[in-house]
Write an enzyme that holds these catalytic residues in place. Structure first.
Site, mmCIF file in Angstrom:
data_model
loop_
_atom_site.group_PDB
_atom_site.id
_atom_site.type_symbol
_atom_site.label_atom_id
_atom_site.label_comp_id
_atom_site.label_asym_id
_atom_site.label_seq_id
_atom_site.Cartn_x
_atom_site.Cartn_y
_atom_site.Cartn_z
ATOM 1 N N ASP A 33 -3.609 -6.466 -5.260
ATOM 2 C CA ASP A 33 -2.968 -5.368 -6.008
ATOM 3 C C ASP A 33 -2.840 -5.686 -7.493
ATOM 4 O O ASP A 33 -3.238 -4.897 -8.345
ATOM 5 C CB ASP A 33 -1.551 -5.087 -5.469
ATOM 6 C CG ASP A 33 -1.576 -4.396 -4.113
ATOM 7 O OD1 ASP A 33 -2.578 -3.722 -3.790
ATOM 8 O OD2 ASP A 33 -0.586 -4.535 -3.370
ATOM 9 N N ARG A 114 14.073 -10.904 -6.708
ATOM 10 C CA ARG A 114 13.625 -9.825 -7.599
ATOM 11 C C ARG A 114 14.388 -9.693 -8.911
ATOM 12 O O ARG A 114 13.777 -9.533 -9.975
ATOM 13 C CB ARG A 114 13.624 -8.469 -6.862
ATOM 14 C CG ARG A 114 12.615 -8.359 -5.729
ATOM 15 C CD ARG A 114 11.239 -8.806 -6.142
ATOM 16 N NE ARG A 114 10.237 -8.478 -5.125
ATOM 17 C CZ ARG A 114 9.251 -9.270 -4.761
ATOM 18 N NH1 ARG A 114 9.137 -10.460 -5.322
ATOM 19 N NH2 ARG A 114 8.374 -8.890 -3.858
ATOM 20 N N ASP A 143 11.771 -3.251 -3.333
ATOM 21 C CA ASP A 143 11.498 -4.132 -4.469
ATOM 22 C C ASP A 143 11.374 -3.367 -5.789
ATOM 23 O O ASP A 143 11.813 -3.839 -6.832
ATOM 24 C CB ASP A 143 10.240 -4.957 -4.202
ATOM 25 C CG ASP A 143 10.481 -6.020 -3.133
ATOM 26 O OD1 ASP A 143 11.650 -6.436 -2.994
ATOM 27 O OD2 ASP A 143 9.532 -6.415 -2.448
ATOM 28 N N SER A 195 1.406 -7.949 4.391
ATOM 29 C CA SER A 195 2.052 -7.935 3.087
ATOM 30 C C SER A 195 3.103 -9.040 3.104
ATOM 31 O O SER A 195 4.063 -8.997 3.867
ATOM 32 C CB SER A 195 2.703 -6.575 2.839
ATOM 33 O OG SER A 195 3.589 -6.676 1.743
#
Ligand code: ARG
Length: 428
Positions: A33, A114, A143, A195
């Site tokens: 990605d 995060r 996220d 993922s």
């Protein structure tokens, strides 16, 4: 901006207007990605890209490969920040003090990482003259909330782009795009990958068969923890020492928290401890199934909670649970910078001030069981616990008076209800 590209209209004030994007700080993992994104941003915004990769203790990551790839893909700068110490000191430590688990089992490693990642992105964006931060989160997860809420809070002047949310590419199209632009794809392009997100405190896998709730876990998902049925027949005992709620030693040896977490993780993982198959209520409304590998957290949080309960009174223990729950929810929900979290942390500090001592845990084929406890601050007296008629603080002959008064309201209410039921029967 190059012509011919239709950008979707923006909704929030912090979303970048394509015309004003000049230099982008990209949160870069080196995966598909964000690699496609590195190229795509240059092409579609005509912007320069600074790639930033953050080390939160992801196992087996080769950062020189990641930065090399970023430069190959056209980044004007590729940086790596080792944030492990800050992560353990300012994020994992408060989480341990708050026994932080969301939804009954998820130790929040992603949710904790995060806000730190986004905070560092803000710092580096300012340092390198970027006007925009780009990340690889989808529009379906937590996220994006955690990262964008952090940026909008700490740096109102910076804008955000989230290409995965807006570009119309699925995985197949991304692979096609990568092929067209000679972007290397690791792990091949045949099977869709899970993922993955991981750091010192745990690892999550989503996607593929995990989305089929009737499918029991397939072994290839486990990269850290040995499946319990293949774990050794011999148990391992680990003793974790705490000072004021912080783990500071392992089997009597003083250790920094990064090393301690890694060592506990290895021991637990070898014994099949720390696998969690979890359905979670996301903040954006969806339910999601995650397969978690959380060997260190499974042991350290169990030990911390045990020690905390030993040194706390019944009142502190009952109250603390509800505060822990509030803390975990805020952090899960991406509101790290919310002042209530700071207020709660002040409470956590105070309530951990007596959490000093050692907890012994037996690791055996998937289970982590507390087997020994010791603390100078235990609200416990072995003299009082035995059957002997001991003196001191406890007199058994005082108990009947206590029972009479303690049960008074319940006994009265029982009688009132019986009388009411009796008179209703007479009425009919
Ligand atoms: N479900 C967890 C959470 O919301 C883990 C998310 C993992 N992130 C990822 N990009 N795979 O915190």
């Amino acid at each position: 901006m190059s012509e011919g590209i239709v950008h979707p209209p923006t909704t929030a004030s912090y979303e970048a207007d394509p015309e004003s994007v000049g230099r982008v700080l990209l949160l870069y993992s080196g995966g598909l990605d964000t690699s496609v994104m590195l190229h795509w941003i240059q092409k579609n915004y005509g912007a320069e890209v600074v790639a930033l990769t953050i080390n939160l203790g992801q196992p087996d990551e080769d950062y020189s490969v990641v930065t090399g790839k970023a430069i190959d893909l056209g980044a004007i700068d590729a940086r790596v920040v080792d944030a492990r110490q800050e992560f353990v000191d300012d994020y994992i430590t408060p989480a341990i003090k708050a026994n932080a688990l969301y939804g009954g089992g998820y130790p929040l490693f992603t949710a904790l990482g995060r806000p730190l990642i986004a905070k560092i992105a803000v710092d580096v964006a300012r340092e390198t003259g970027c006007d925009t931060i780009a990340h690889g989160c989808t529009g379906k997860g937590n996220d994006q909330v955690r990262i964008e809420a952090t940026i909008a809070t700490l740096a109102p002047e910076l804008k955000v782009i989230a290409p995965v949310r807006s570009w119309a590419m699925g995985r197949e199209e991304e692979i096609e795009y990568a092929r067209e632009h000679s972007i290397p794809v690791k792990g091949g392009t045949e099977t869709a990958p899970y993922s993955i997100d991981d750091n010192l405190w745990g690892r999550s896998s989503e996607g593929r068969w995990i989305e089929d709730l009737e499918q029991p876990p397939l072994d290839d998902v486990f990269q850290l923890v040995t499946p319990p049925e293949r774990a050794p027949d011999q148990a391992t005992v680990v003793n974790i020492g705490f000072e004021k709620g912080v783990p500071t030693s392992l089997d009597g040896e003083a250790l920094g928290l990064i090393d301690l977490i890694n060592r506990v993780a290895d021991m637990a993982a070898a014994n099949g401890v720390g696998i969690l198959d979890h359905i979670e209520d996301r903040i954006v409304g969806l339910k999601v199934r995650d397969i978690y590998e959380i060997p260190a957290a499974a042991v350290i949080l169990t030990a911390h909670r045990e020690l905390e309960r030993l040194v706390g009174t019944i009142h502190q223990n009952r109250f603390k649970e509800s505060m822990d729950e509030q803390w975990a929810y805020l952090v899960y929900a991406g509101l790290w910078w919310e002042p209530l979290r700071t207020d709660l942390d002040a409470f956590m500090e105070e309530s951990n001030s007596m959490v000093t001592g050692t907890i012994g845990i037996k690791l055996y084929k998937g289970s982590a069981t507390v087997i020994t406890r010791s603390s100078p601050h235990a609200v416990y007296d072995s003299q009082l616990a035995t059957f002997s008629e001991s003196g001191g603080l406890f007199r058994q002959t005082a108990s009947p008076g206590f029972i009479e008064l303690f049960s008074l309201q319940s006994r009265m209410a029982w009688q009132v209800r019986n009388e009411a039921a009796g008179s209703e029967e007479n009425d009919s």
